[in-house]
Design a protein around this motif. Structure first.
Motif, PDB file in Angstrom:
ATOM      1  N   THR A  44       0.738  -1.209  -0.019  1.00  0.00           N
ATOM      2  CA  THR A  44      -0.043   0.223  -0.028  1.00  0.00           C
ATOM      3  C   THR A  44       0.823   1.175  -0.006  1.00  0.00           C
ATOM      4  OG1 THR A  44      -1.725  -1.130   1.467  1.00  0.00           O
ATOM      5  CG2 THR A  44      -1.816   1.188   1.207  1.00  0.00           C
ATOM      6  N   LEU A  45       1.977   1.278   0.829  1.00  0.00           N
ATOM      7  CA  LEU A  45       2.681   2.517   0.824  1.00  0.00           C
ATOM      8  C   LEU A  45       3.575   2.692  -0.526  1.00  0.00           C
ATOM      9  CD1 LEU A  45       4.243   4.573   2.843  1.00  0.00           C
ATOM     10  CD2 LEU A  45       6.156   2.770   2.682  1.00  0.00           C
ATOM     11  N   VAL A  46       3.910   1.592  -1.255  1.00  0.00           N
ATOM     12  CA  VAL A  46       4.408   1.900  -2.485  1.00  0.00           C
ATOM     13  C   VAL A  46       3.454   2.267  -3.449  1.00  0.00           C
ATOM     14  CG1 VAL A  46       5.260   0.461  -4.471  1.00  0.00           C
ATOM     15  CG2 VAL A  46       6.216  -0.101  -2.122  1.00  0.00           C
ATOM     16  N   ALA A  47       2.233   1.616  -3.423  1.00  0.00           N
ATOM     17  CA  ALA A  47       1.062   2.443  -4.268  1.00  0.00           C
ATOM     18  C   ALA A  47       0.746   3.995  -4.163  1.00  0.00           C
ATOM     19  CB  ALA A  47      -0.090   1.519  -4.062  1.00  0.00           C
ATOM     20  N   MET A  48       0.951   4.306  -2.779  1.00  0.00           N
ATOM     21  CA  MET A  48       0.559   5.581  -2.370  1.00  0.00           C
ATOM     22  C   MET A  48       1.764   6.552  -3.219  1.00  0.00           C
ATOM     23  SD  MET A  48      -0.636   4.979   1.394  1.00  0.00           S
ATOM     24  CE  MET A  48      -0.822   6.750   1.837  1.00  0.00           C
ATOM     25  N   GLU A  49       3.057   5.912  -2.657  1.00  0.00           N
ATOM     26  CA  GLU A  49       4.218   6.863  -2.837  1.00  0.00           C
ATOM     27  C   GLU A  49       4.473   7.027  -4.619  1.00  0.00           C
ATOM     28  OE1 GLU A  49       7.662   5.095  -0.893  1.00  0.00           O
ATOM     29  OE2 GLU A  49       6.877   6.425   0.962  1.00  0.00           O
ATOM     30  N   LYS A  50       3.845   5.988  -5.122  1.00  0.00           N
ATOM     31  CA  LYS A  50       4.021   6.214  -6.775  1.00  0.00           C
ATOM     32  C   LYS A  50       2.880   6.647  -7.376  1.00  0.00           C
ATOM     33  CE  LYS A  50       7.090   1.966  -7.573  1.00  0.00           C
ATOM     34  NZ  LYS A  50       8.037   2.457  -8.098  1.00  0.00           N
ATOM     35  N   GLY A  51       1.793   7.446  -6.466  1.00  0.00           N
ATOM     36  CA  GLY A  51       0.862   7.941  -7.196  1.00  0.00           C
ATOM     37  C   GLY A  51      -0.126   7.003  -7.742  1.00  0.00           C
ATOM     38  N   MET A  52      -0.439   5.736  -7.366  1.00  0.00           N
ATOM     39  CA  MET A  52      -1.423   4.896  -7.892  1.00  0.00           C
ATOM     40  C   MET A  52      -2.609   4.865  -7.082  1.00  0.00           C
ATOM     41  SD  MET A  52       1.405   1.661  -8.253  1.00  0.00           S
ATOM     42  CE  MET A  52       2.700   1.960  -9.326  1.00  0.00           C
ATOM     43  N   ILE A  53      -2.883   5.599  -5.982  1.00  0.00           N
ATOM     44  CA  ILE A  53      -3.925   5.720  -5.267  1.00  0.00           C
ATOM     45  C   ILE A  53      -4.550   7.293  -5.265  1.00  0.00           C
ATOM     46  CG2 ILE A  53      -5.324   5.234  -3.066  1.00  0.00           C
ATOM     47  CD1 ILE A  53      -3.177   3.223  -2.354  1.00  0.00           C
ATOM     48  N   ASP A  54      -5.432   7.361  -5.903  1.00  0.00           N
ATOM     49  CA  ASP A  54      -5.742   8.872  -6.194  1.00  0.00           C
ATOM     50  C   ASP A  54      -6.747   9.399  -4.975  1.00  0.00           C
ATOM     51  OD1 ASP A  54      -8.690   8.300  -6.399  1.00  0.00           O
ATOM     52  OD2 ASP A  54      -8.836   8.558  -8.222  1.00  0.00           O
TER      53      ASP A  54
END
Ligand code: DC
Length: 239
Positions: A44-54
């Motif tokens: 989840t952290l990776v997805a957030m940091e890579k802007g994959m969660i709007d």
């Protein structure tokens, strides 16, 4: 008291104290402790940091899948008896415990390809056995043949208070109602998702620790293990 080289699966609702319990049992009986929720938090952290969660919480699943397929280097490292999660060379133990990650982790963990990525990692790190692992589907999906399965539960308000206190102790400034709402939402998503929902394995021992101290939890576990493995010797507990 020597417990055989088994796998102990600890499942249950959010903030029931699964990880504190599992860490204590690991230290007491010489097991490796693995926190499966940390892996979901890491993804989840990776997805957030890579802007994959709007901003609305929508997850860019194709981009996340491509990242995991490329081979995301999430791994546990043992450090003075503790197991910490690393992303490459970066220790991300603190970042994965924030309320921001908590509020996105359940939808991320409901995605089937995320679950299979994490399951593979969990099996890889459990090779060799003598592991206690906590999560939501350890006794039902990850290790359905685990020799001992525990299902933990506790009153909702007590759990929210524990989570609140934990965040405060880490220097965060939580709002109790938000913590409670997050906990209820996560329980709902975790129990109702299609892929490996949180359920009690039929052969799990249930612990309701609403009114239990850590010491009482350890004594409970000791009784369970003694009964299960026919151990008569009365051990000296370290805590
Ligand atoms: O235990 P935790 O709160 O750190 O877990 C974070 C989230 O990860 C939780 O909301 C649900 C998910 N999870 C899961 O789906 N399966 C697991 N085995 C462990 C955690």
């Amino acid at each position: 008291m020597r417990i055989p080289d088994i796998i102990i699966a600890v499942d249950g609702y959010s903030s029931t104290g699964k990880s504190s319990f599992a860490k204590m049992v690991a230290a007491e009986f010489g097991f490796l402790y693995l926190d499966s929720g940390a892996m979901y938090r890491g993804v989840t952290l990776v997805a957030m940091e890579k802007g994959m969660i709007d901003a609305g919480g929508k997850i860019d699943e194709p981009a996340l899948k491509a990242t995991l397929d490329k081979g995301l280097d999430l791994h546990f490292r043992r450090d003075e008896g503790l197991t910490r999660l690393f992303l490459g060379e970066r220790c991300i133990e603190e970042e994965i415990r924030t309320l921001a990650v908590s509020s996105h982790v359940s939808p991320v963990s409901a995605i089937p390809f995320v679950r299979s990525f994490v399951d593979d990692k969990l099996h890889e790190f459990s090779r060799g056995g003598r592991v206690i692992m906590d999560g939501r589907d350890i006794g039902t999906t990850v290790f359905p043949n685990a020799e001992v399965k525990i299902f933990m539960t506790a009153d909702e308000l007590v759990r929210a208070q524990r989570r609140f206190d934990e965040l405060v102790s880490k220097g965060q400034v939580p709002v109790f109602d938000e913590v409670l709402a997050n906990l209820k939402e996560r329980d709902y998503i975790d129990s109702h998702r299609e892929a490996s929902p949180l359920t009690q394995a039929p052969d799990a021992y249930v612990m309701d620790n609403t009114h239990m101290t850590m010491h009482e939890e350890l004594v409970w576990m000791l009784g369970l293990l003694q009964g299960r493995f026919g151990i008569l010797e009365a051990p000296a507990l370290s805590c």
